[in-house]
Design an enzyme around this catalytic site. Structure first.
Site, short mmCIF file in Angstrom:
data_model
loop_
_atom_site.label_atom_id
_atom_site.label_comp_id
_atom_site.label_asym_id
_atom_site.label_seq_id
_atom_site.Cartn_x
_atom_site.Cartn_y
_atom_site.Cartn_z
N LYS A 5 0.80 -1.23 0.00
CA LYS A 5 0.00 0.00 0.00
C LYS A 5 0.83 1.28 0.00
O LYS A 5 0.38 2.31 -0.48
CB LYS A 5 -0.97 0.00 1.17
CG LYS A 5 -2.08 -1.01 1.01
CD LYS A 5 -3.28 -0.67 1.87
CE LYS A 5 -4.43 -1.62 1.60
NZ LYS A 5 -4.19 -2.98 2.16
N GLU A 17 -9.96 6.02 4.65
CA GLU A 17 -10.49 4.95 5.48
C GLU A 17 -9.44 3.85 5.53
O GLU A 17 -8.52 3.83 4.72
CB GLU A 17 -11.78 4.39 4.86
CG GLU A 17 -11.57 3.41 3.71
CD GLU A 17 -11.02 4.04 2.43
OE1 GLU A 17 -11.23 5.26 2.23
OE2 GLU A 17 -10.39 3.31 1.64
N SER A 33 1.44 -9.72 -1.02
CA SER A 33 1.14 -8.29 -0.84
C SER A 33 1.59 -7.72 0.49
O SER A 33 1.83 -6.52 0.59
CB SER A 33 -0.36 -8.08 -1.03
OG SER A 33 -1.10 -8.94 -0.17
C1 LIG Z 1 -5.12 -4.02 1.96
C2 LIG Z 1 -4.43 -5.24 1.66
C3 LIG Z 1 -4.86 -6.08 0.61
C4 LIG Z 1 -6.12 -5.84 -0.16
O1 LIG Z 1 -6.13 -4.67 -0.92
P1 LIG Z 1 -6.03 -4.68 -2.49
O2 LIG Z 1 -6.37 -3.29 -2.86
O3 LIG Z 1 -7.00 -5.69 -2.99
O4 LIG Z 1 -4.63 -5.04 -2.82
C5 LIG Z 1 -4.11 -7.20 0.32
N1 LIG Z 1 -3.00 -7.50 1.02
C6 LIG Z 1 -2.56 -6.73 2.04
C7 LIG Z 1 -1.34 -7.13 2.76
C8 LIG Z 1 -3.25 -5.58 2.39
O5 LIG Z 1 -2.81 -4.83 3.38
#
Ligand SMILES: *Cc1c(COP(=O)(O)O)cnc(C)c1O
Length: 405
Positions: free
Chosen positions: A101, A123, A388
């Protein structure tokens, strides 16, 4: 490369169109005064994103502050345990603050700075977007208001503490189910009161134009790096790319690097406890077309046509819709969207930790779980997973709910 009549050589030039549409999805469905604010952001973005000063500042920040490029790791022990498919992960868990993010938050905050804004608001669900934005705000000296559901505040206490330490105001939202959807509503309302001095930094490829495009563009660094790294490591492209889809930002970042390649792309949604409405958040799998939070996409609706209650073990995935570009790629068939359950996800969480020494976020564990199933189906070839984020934020919750397996 052509797919279902869409030319992917020129895809990023044509999608979204100037009104923010990916086919019939996307756009901007918001009150008139907010529409002006969005147009101001769109215009600023189109100008600023072409300026060499902005581009080189963002590049420098990614290198010196975020620690990019993040590596790709080969998962030798996991691959061997599953058969003959080679699994790899793109390590967004090693991006500063522990998830992908920050890639869009640094971009959004830099844009806010160029536009002369004093404050950023947003948010947050899992708290990862809040932490990333609070980090970006601290870096640029911007004020920061974060709206968060009361349920998520309880689940994600360490992230709440991090945001406060970083100087952000964390505002508790108690309406409805008190999770991500209600936090989005509250943040939107606050923005309509205060849009002259601040920017609403949306946390995924959702919301009105230009956010689905802008967040995708900021996240595309993941796919660009990954494509180059993977081909350098192995001499070829992966056979399949897998990412979890909540709003869809980490997935869009990764997918954008491979849309024009002969690579199978899989988006993984949370099936939670099962297929009944309210037990999952698999919006692309079970949803229908509709408008919410300012954009047209595929969403889960209740009997009144309102956004349905959703559930996932992963706070970052429990959102009743997904970005318009995912809806577009879904209908086009260029990306295949599928689901995994909470149980499969928790298994993958422990498996990756035990076999590879990488504790994944519960969100990312969805992608790992799917890749493990896919590996058995494929029998040979390679899979690149977008990891992610890291699982530190989830540890207390997992131990309390599942114990140590
Ligand atoms: C917020 C988050 C997601 C989901 O958000 P996307 O916009 O779908 O990528 C996925 N993995 C992690 C580690 C997150 O913090």
């Amino acid at each position: 490369m052509k797919h279902n009549g869409i030319e992917f050589d020129t895809y990023f030039k044509n999608y979204p169109d100037e009104k923010g549409f990916f086919g019939k999805y996307g756009g901007s469905f918001i009150p008139e005064e907010l529409q002006k604010a969005m147009e101001e952001i769109t215009e600023a973005y189109y100008t600023i994103c072409k300026s060499s000063k902005f581009i080189s500042e963002l590049r420098r920040i990614r290198r010196e502050f975020q620690g990019r490029p993040t590596p790709i790791s080969y998962l030798e022990r996991l691959s061997n345990s599953l058969g003959n498919v080679q699994l790899y992960v793109k390590r967004e868990d090693l991006n500063h603050t522990g998830a992908h993010k920050l890639n869009h938050c640094m971009g959004e905050a830099l844009l806010a700075k160029y536009m002369g804004k004093k404050k950023v608001i947003a948010e947050t669900g899992a708290g990862q977007h809040g932490v990333a934005l609070a980090t970006a705000a601290a870096y640029f000296g911007l004020e920061c208001d974060i709206y968060m559901g009361a349920v998520d505040i309880k689940k994600q206490a360490p992230n709440v503490a991090r945001m406060k330490i970083l100087g952000a105001n964390v505002i508790e939202v108690t309406e409805g189910l008190a999770t991500l959807k209600e936090a989005v509503d509250a943040a939107f309302m606050a923005y309509s009161r205060d849009y002259k001095d601040c920017i609403y930094c949306i946390g995924s490829v959702v919301g009105p134009h230009p956010f689905p495009m802008m967040v995708r563009d900021f996240q595309s660094v993941v796919g660009i790096e990954a494509r180059e790294q993977f081909t350098e490591m192995t001499g070829e492209l992966p056979d399949a790319v897998v990412a979890c889809v909540g709003g869809g930002s980490n997935a869009m970042g990764m997918f954008s690097g491979f849309l024009n390649d002969p690579v199978d792309i899989y988006g993984v949604e949370p099936l939670g406890r099962g297929t009944a409405l309210g037990d999952h958040a698999a919006s692309l799998q079970y949803g229908t077309e509709g408008v919410m939070h300012g954009f047209n996409s595929i969403m889960l609706k209740d009997e009144n046509g309102e956004p349905a209650p959703v559930y996932s073990v992963a706070s970052g995935l429990d959102y009743p819709s997904s970005g318009p570009e995912h809806a577009f790629l879904h209908d086009l068939g260029r990306v295949k969207y599928d689901v995994v359950t909470d149980d499969e996800t928790i298994d993958a969480f422990f498996t990756l930790s035990r076999l590879e020494g990488i504790i994944p976020a519960i969100e990312s564990s969805h992608a790992v779980a799917y890749a493990m199933k896919l590996a058995k189906e494929m029998g040979k070839g390679s899979i690149l997973i977008n990891l992610s984020g890291r699982g530190d934020k989830d540890m207390d919750y997992i131990i309390e709910k599942y114990g140590i397996r």
